[in-house]
Enzyme design. Structure first.
Site, short mmCIF file in Angstrom:
data_model
loop_
_atom_site.label_atom_id
_atom_site.label_comp_id
_atom_site.label_asym_id
_atom_site.label_seq_id
_atom_site.Cartn_x
_atom_site.Cartn_y
_atom_site.Cartn_z
CD GLU A 92 -2.24 -2.76 -6.95
OE1 GLU A 92 -2.78 -1.73 -6.52
OE2 GLU A 92 -1.01 -2.90 -7.03
CE LYS A 117 -3.34 -2.07 -3.33
NZ LYS A 117 -1.87 -2.07 -3.48
CB ALA A 147 -0.89 0.01 1.23
CG ASP A 148 1.11 3.78 -2.92
OD1 ASP A 148 2.30 3.48 -3.03
OD2 ASP A 148 0.25 3.50 -3.77
N GLY A 150 2.15 2.12 -8.17
CA GLY A 150 2.78 1.37 -9.26
C GLY A 150 1.90 1.31 -10.50
#
Ligand code: 5RP
Length: 231
Positions: free
Chosen positions: A107, A98, A87-88, A101
């Site tokens: 996801e 998220k 997760a970010d 990327g």
């Protein structure tokens, strides 16, 4: 402890948890990112424990296949025993930001197919309120200028169209052939409501708030070590 060591710690802990709690012959959902790459590496000796995996990106699929995992298309399976992803940002309710990327849509799909979401990250990702990390929104390319104007006008966000790292003139294209808008200057006090509201905008494919389907378990590391949190 360096951040990469902390990521390796949660990757190894997630492998332990899965081998303890998931019986042989199941299909596992696998996410995307640098922490997940370490998880895939740590899981590699146990390919035979699983019937196979479903992956959330072309990059993870290539890595998994390199180790000999059988990677199923999401349409070939009914449900997944668990989904493991990074997760970010993650808040105290297990709600996440998220998509750093660029794999947010797949996801969210693979997470929705899974019985539980196991989030793995280092403690730098833990926040009180989501929104310090720019919110990724995957959009149909022809809608991007309209959506950008709307996000700026209605929510006061600062929007930028994602480009390829170190190539500012090249637009980043997702695995789905779409574009990503990154929205900063947001303070997301009500993530579920905001996630739903963004989903209503024509041209939005998916947004990076994972609040309607949050993490069930967090495996998080800091310089003090690793711990598991259940929500
Ligand atoms: C990719 C994601 C990742 O899970 C997120 O960006 C965290 O990545 P990393 O483990 O590299 O910090 O959502 O779309």
């Amino acid at each position: 402890m360096h951040q990469d060591e902390q990521k390796a710690l949660v990757a190894n802990e997630a492998v332990s948890l899965i081998l303890q709690e998931i019986s042989a012959g199941e299909i596992l959902g696998i996410g995307t990112g640098s922490t997940v790459n370490l998880f895939i590496d740590a899981l590699a000796p146990y390919t035979k424990h699983f019937k196979g995996v479903v992956s959330s990106s072309e990059a993870s699929t290539a890595r998994l296949q390199g180790y000999g995992f059988l990677v199923f298309d999401a349409n070939e399976v009914n449900d997944l025993i668990a989904y493991v992803d990074g997760a970010d940002e993650i808040n105290p309710r297990g709600e996440m930001m998220k998509g750093g990327g660029g794999a947010l849509t797949r996801e969210k799909i693979v997470a929705a197919m899974s019985n539980q979401f196991i989030c793995i990250c280092d403690s730098s990702k833990q926040v009180a309120t989501l929104g310090k990390f720019p919110l990724p929104i995957e959009v149909i390319p022809l809608s991007s200028a309209h959506i950008q104007r709307l996000l700026e006008k209605k929510w006061g966000g600062k929007v930028s169209l994602r480009t390829v790292k170190n190539q500012a003139s090249e637009i980043f294209v997702t695995d789905n052939g779409a574009w990503i808008l990154d929205v900063s200057d947001l303070k997301i006090e009500h993530p579920k409501e905001f996630e739903m509201e963004l989903n209503q905008i024509p041209g939005v494919i998916c947004n990076g708030i994972f609040a309607l389907n949050p993490a069930n378990t967090l495996i998080v590391s800091s310089s003090a070590g690793v711990k598991r949190i259940n929500y």
